[in-house]
Scaffold this motif. Structure first.
Motif, PDB file in Angstrom:
ATOM      1  N   THR A  20       0.847  -1.187   0.000  1.00  0.00           N
ATOM      2  CA  THR A  20       0.000   0.000   0.000  1.00  0.00           C
ATOM      3  C   THR A  20       0.888   1.245   0.000  1.00  0.00           C
ATOM      4  O   THR A  20       2.042   1.183   0.459  1.00  0.00           O
ATOM      5  CB  THR A  20      -0.920   0.030   1.235  1.00  0.00           C
ATOM      6  N   GLU A  30       0.766   3.714   1.923  1.00  0.00           N
ATOM      7  CA  GLU A  30       1.096   4.056   3.307  1.00  0.00           C
ATOM      8  C   GLU A  30       2.301   3.274   3.810  1.00  0.00           C
ATOM      9  O   GLU A  30       3.203   3.839   4.447  1.00  0.00           O
ATOM     10  CB  GLU A  30      -0.109   3.786   4.221  1.00  0.00           C
ATOM     11  N   ALA A  79       6.052   4.696   4.564  1.00  0.00           N
ATOM     12  CA  ALA A  79       6.635   4.472   5.892  1.00  0.00           C
ATOM     13  C   ALA A  79       8.022   3.832   5.774  1.00  0.00           C
ATOM     14  O   ALA A  79       8.960   4.240   6.476  1.00  0.00           O
ATOM     15  CB  ALA A  79       5.711   3.605   6.747  1.00  0.00           C
ATOM     16  N   SER A  95       6.860   7.618  -3.653  1.00  0.00           N
ATOM     17  CA  SER A  95       5.964   7.066  -2.636  1.00  0.00           C
ATOM     18  C   SER A  95       5.022   8.145  -2.109  1.00  0.00           C
ATOM     19  O   SER A  95       3.846   7.883  -1.829  1.00  0.00           O
ATOM     20  CB  SER A  95       6.750   6.402  -1.504  1.00  0.00           C
ATOM     21  N   LEU A 102       0.895   8.206  -2.384  1.00  0.00           N
ATOM     22  CA  LEU A 102       0.003   8.470  -1.262  1.00  0.00           C
ATOM     23  C   LEU A 102      -0.979   9.599  -1.601  1.00  0.00           C
ATOM     24  O   LEU A 102      -2.156   9.520  -1.267  1.00  0.00           O
ATOM     25  CB  LEU A 102       0.795   8.824   0.001  1.00  0.00           C
ATOM     26  N   ASP A 121      -3.664   8.241  -3.691  1.00  0.00           N
ATOM     27  CA  ASP A 121      -4.507   7.358  -2.888  1.00  0.00           C
ATOM     28  C   ASP A 121      -5.394   8.151  -1.920  1.00  0.00           C
ATOM     29  O   ASP A 121      -6.416   7.646  -1.474  1.00  0.00           O
ATOM     30  CB  ASP A 121      -3.622   6.372  -2.114  1.00  0.00           C
ATOM     31  N   PRO A 175      -4.332  10.920   1.107  1.00  0.00           N
ATOM     32  CA  PRO A 175      -3.812  10.854   2.477  1.00  0.00           C
ATOM     33  C   PRO A 175      -4.774  11.478   3.484  1.00  0.00           C
ATOM     34  O   PRO A 175      -5.494  12.412   3.160  1.00  0.00           O
ATOM     35  CB  PRO A 175      -2.520  11.671   2.403  1.00  0.00           C
ATOM     36  N   GLY A 230      -0.975  11.494   6.955  1.00  0.00           N
ATOM     37  CA  GLY A 230      -0.315  11.394   5.650  1.00  0.00           C
ATOM     38  C   GLY A 230       0.175  12.751   5.166  1.00  0.00           C
ATOM     39  O   GLY A 230       1.282  12.871   4.635  1.00  0.00           O
ATOM     40  N   ALA A 275       4.347   9.170   8.643  1.00  0.00           N
ATOM     41  CA  ALA A 275       4.119   7.934   7.897  1.00  0.00           C
ATOM     42  C   ALA A 275       3.868   6.766   8.832  1.00  0.00           C
ATOM     43  O   ALA A 275       3.032   5.899   8.555  1.00  0.00           O
ATOM     44  CB  ALA A 275       5.312   7.641   6.983  1.00  0.00           C
ATOM     45  N   VAL A 305       0.345   6.935   9.996  1.00  0.00           N
ATOM     46  CA  VAL A 305      -0.564   6.498   8.927  1.00  0.00           C
ATOM     47  C   VAL A 305      -0.691   4.989   8.945  1.00  0.00           C
ATOM     48  O   VAL A 305      -1.795   4.440   8.863  1.00  0.00           O
ATOM     49  CB  VAL A 305      -0.083   6.975   7.540  1.00  0.00           C
ATOM     50  N   VAL A 306       0.419   4.295   9.068  1.00  0.00           N
ATOM     51  CA  VAL A 306       0.420   2.832   9.059  1.00  0.00           C
ATOM     52  C   VAL A 306      -0.269   2.286  10.303  1.00  0.00           C
ATOM     53  O   VAL A 306      -1.000   1.295  10.235  1.00  0.00           O
ATOM     54  CB  VAL A 306       1.860   2.279   8.932  1.00  0.00           C
TER      55      VAL A 306
END
Length: 142
Positions: free
Chosen positions: A6, A8, A12, A67, A71, A74, A76, A80, A136, A139-140
């Motif tokens: 993903t 995220e 990370a 990356s 994000l 996607d 954030p 994010g 990050a 976010v995870v």
């Protein structure tokens, strides 16, 4: 898509790698380089540093951008955006201050003002890297 791929998780991983890289530069590499300012071996040490670090920068910085862009696409959340702000600070400090200062150090030699400017830009990059990795990570974990 697996959880490991993903945006995220990728951000990370990349921001954590960048933080490790940046902390090493801030704590070990630049202080050692700064101690050589005014010494006869400065020019050679600075040139070797620039040459040796370039491949790491060439891998990490595009990975941060890609990356981060993934994000953004996607969508954030708040953490994010914090991570992306940290990435922007680290990259911006490099582009606006650290890289041009390295160029001047290579051409003009290590004046006290240039060495201070490089160390300050580096601390800003480290702060950006910390914010990016923390954001990050949040976010995870969310």
């Amino acid at each position: 898509m697996s959880a490991a791929s993903t945006p995220e998780v990728v951000l990370a991983l990349v921001t954590t790698a960048h933080l490790g890289f940046q902390a090493t530069v801030t704590v070990l590499v630049y202080p050692a380089l700064a101690r050589l300012a005014g010494e006869p071996q400065w020019g050679r040490a600075h040139e070797q540093h620039s040459r040796r670090i370039a491949p790491l920068v060439a891998v990490l910085y595009p990975a941060l951008v890609l990356s981060g862009a993934w994000l953004v696409v996607d969508g954030p959340g708040a953490a994010g955006w914090v991570a992306l702000l940290g990435v922007a600070v680290a990259i911006g400090a490099t582009a606006v201050s650290a890289a041009p200062t390295h160029g001047r150090l290579g051409r003009e030699g290590p004046t006290p003002a240039l060495v201070r400017r490089l160390l300050l830009a580096d601390r800003v990059r480290l702060a950006g890297a910390v914010v990016a990795a923390a954001g990050a990570g949040l976010v995870v974990l969310a």
